[in-house]
Structure formats: C-alpha cells, structure tokens
Design a protein around this motif. Structure first.
Motif, short mmCIF file in Angstrom:
data_model
loop_
_atom_site.label_atom_id
_atom_site.label_comp_id
_atom_site.label_asym_id
_atom_site.label_seq_id
_atom_site.Cartn_x
_atom_site.Cartn_y
_atom_site.Cartn_z
N ILE A 159 0.85 -1.20 0.00
CA ILE A 159 0.00 0.00 0.00
C ILE A 159 0.88 1.25 0.00
N SER A 160 0.53 2.21 -0.84
CA SER A 160 1.22 3.51 -0.83
C SER A 160 0.17 4.61 -0.88
N THR A 161 0.48 5.71 -0.23
CA THR A 161 -0.47 6.82 -0.16
C THR A 161 0.23 8.14 -0.48
N LEU A 162 -0.56 9.08 -0.98
CA LEU A 162 -0.05 10.43 -1.21
C LEU A 162 -1.24 11.38 -1.23
N ALA A 163 -0.95 12.67 -1.14
CA ALA A 163 -2.01 13.67 -1.16
C ALA A 163 -1.70 14.71 -2.24
N HIS A 164 -2.74 15.15 -2.92
CA HIS A 164 -2.63 16.16 -3.97
C HIS A 164 -3.46 17.36 -3.54
#
Length: 211
Positions: A159-164
């Motif tokens: 799982i990988s997460t990021l925010a834009h």
C-alpha cells in the motif's frame, strides 16, 4: 499562434512535451522547470531530434530569464500549487512580466465550476496490472482548495499513499490578477478550443494580450 510570434516561453515546461513540438515547427522556444529530472528528459529528446530548444532548470519565482517573449505558455494546470494566494499571484505576475507588449499569455487550467458540478468525493480505478487506486476528495469552499488523498493497493498487498493539494482559481480570479499586470483577456475557450459551453468544460483556455 499569431504570425508574428517567434519567441516562446513554456513555464513550467515539464519534460518538454509542448516545447519540443513548437521547436520542431521552427519557433524559438525556452522551457523552464524546477525539476532537473524533467529538464534532462526534455533536453535529451530535443538533442535526439536536433531541435533548437533552450531548457533552464529553475524556479520561475526566482530564476531570471533574459528578454521578453512573443508568447508565454502555462499549460496543464500549473497555477495553485504554491502555499499561499500571495505566492500564486506572484507566479502569475512573473508570467505576465515576461510577455512583450502586444504578446500573448496562454493559460490552460481546470475549470472549478465544471469540477464542482460533477464532483466525486470518492472514486476508484483498477490498472492493467491489478493495482487498485482509491481517490478520496474534499473541496474546501472557503479557500477553493481541493484535497485529494490517493491510496494505491497492489496485488501483493503493498500500500502507498499520497495527497494532492491545489488551490483552484476561478476564471474571474485569474483575469483580475492578469489585468493588474497589463495582460487583458481576449478569449476564454473550452477544452476543445471553442468559445461555447464553457461552464461545462472541465478544462479551459484563457488567452491574454499584453498592453
């Protein structure tokens, strides 16, 4: 482009997708981007095709470029990523200041009106390799800031997460800012470069002329 247009600034230029096309058509193009990685890609592609495009690594807020340009391009939503309205306005000011009198400033960006009319707070897609990408969106109406949290789940469970995060500017806001710096709107077009159905167009083109 107008017939007299020869010298073009593409800012930011990314990996030279637009700059190299214009250089191939005979325009004198300068591309600037804060990412050395993108600039290296752009230069390699230009060299491979023997194109006369100049590429510069730098922050448009700090980097000083020589001269002014017949046209300045700001394509594919590059406004609204800085941490304050003041800095975003300064970025637009820099673009305006690089335009010659009588020249054009061309901005292509997201249309917040169309975005909100079709807003999806949650969405997901599955890529060809089976990765599931989940989007969780929130639009802050007080600041016109859109926050998208992205979660990627691969087949092996990784799982990988990021925010834009982007401050979305309504057309009238961009127009008002540009007018402060002597760039006046001459055309507002939809994503198909036509002057109709602007409200429903997810992307829009704003074309200004410098006094």
């Amino acid at each position: 482009m107008p017939k007299y247009c020869k010298k073009i600034l593409d800012a930011p230029c990314g990996y030279g997708r637009i700059s190299n096309i214009l250089a191939n058509k005979g325009f004198d193009v300068t591309g600037v981007d804060i990412s050395k990685y993108f600039i290296d890609i752009a230069q390699k592609k230009a060299s491979k095709k023997k194109l006369k495009a100049q590429y510069v690594v730098g922050d448009i807020l700090k980097k000083k470029l020589s001269g002014k340009f017949d046209a300045v391009l700001n394509i594919f939503t590059s406004i609204g990523y800085l941490e304050s309205d003041r800095k975003n306005e300064l970025f637009i000011k820099r673009l305006c200041n690089y335009v010659k009198p009588g020249g054009r400033l061309i901005i292509e960006t997201i249309n917040p009106v169309a975005l909100l009319c079709n807003y999806k707070s949650k969405d997901s897609i599955t890529t060809e390799d089976g990765t599931v990408i989940n989007f969780d969106r929130f639009f802050d109406i007080k600041t016109a800031t859109n926050v998208t949290k992205i979660k990627e789940v691969e087949l092996d469970g990784k799982i990988s997460t990021l925010a834009h995060i982007i401050r979305l500017y309504y057309p009238h806001e961009i127009i008002n800012i540009c007018e402060k710096f002597d760039c006046h709107l001459i055309s507002l077009l939809n994503q198909e470069s036509k002057n109709k159905n602007i409200i429903n167009s997810y992307r829009i083109w704003l074309i200004f002329q410098k006094k």
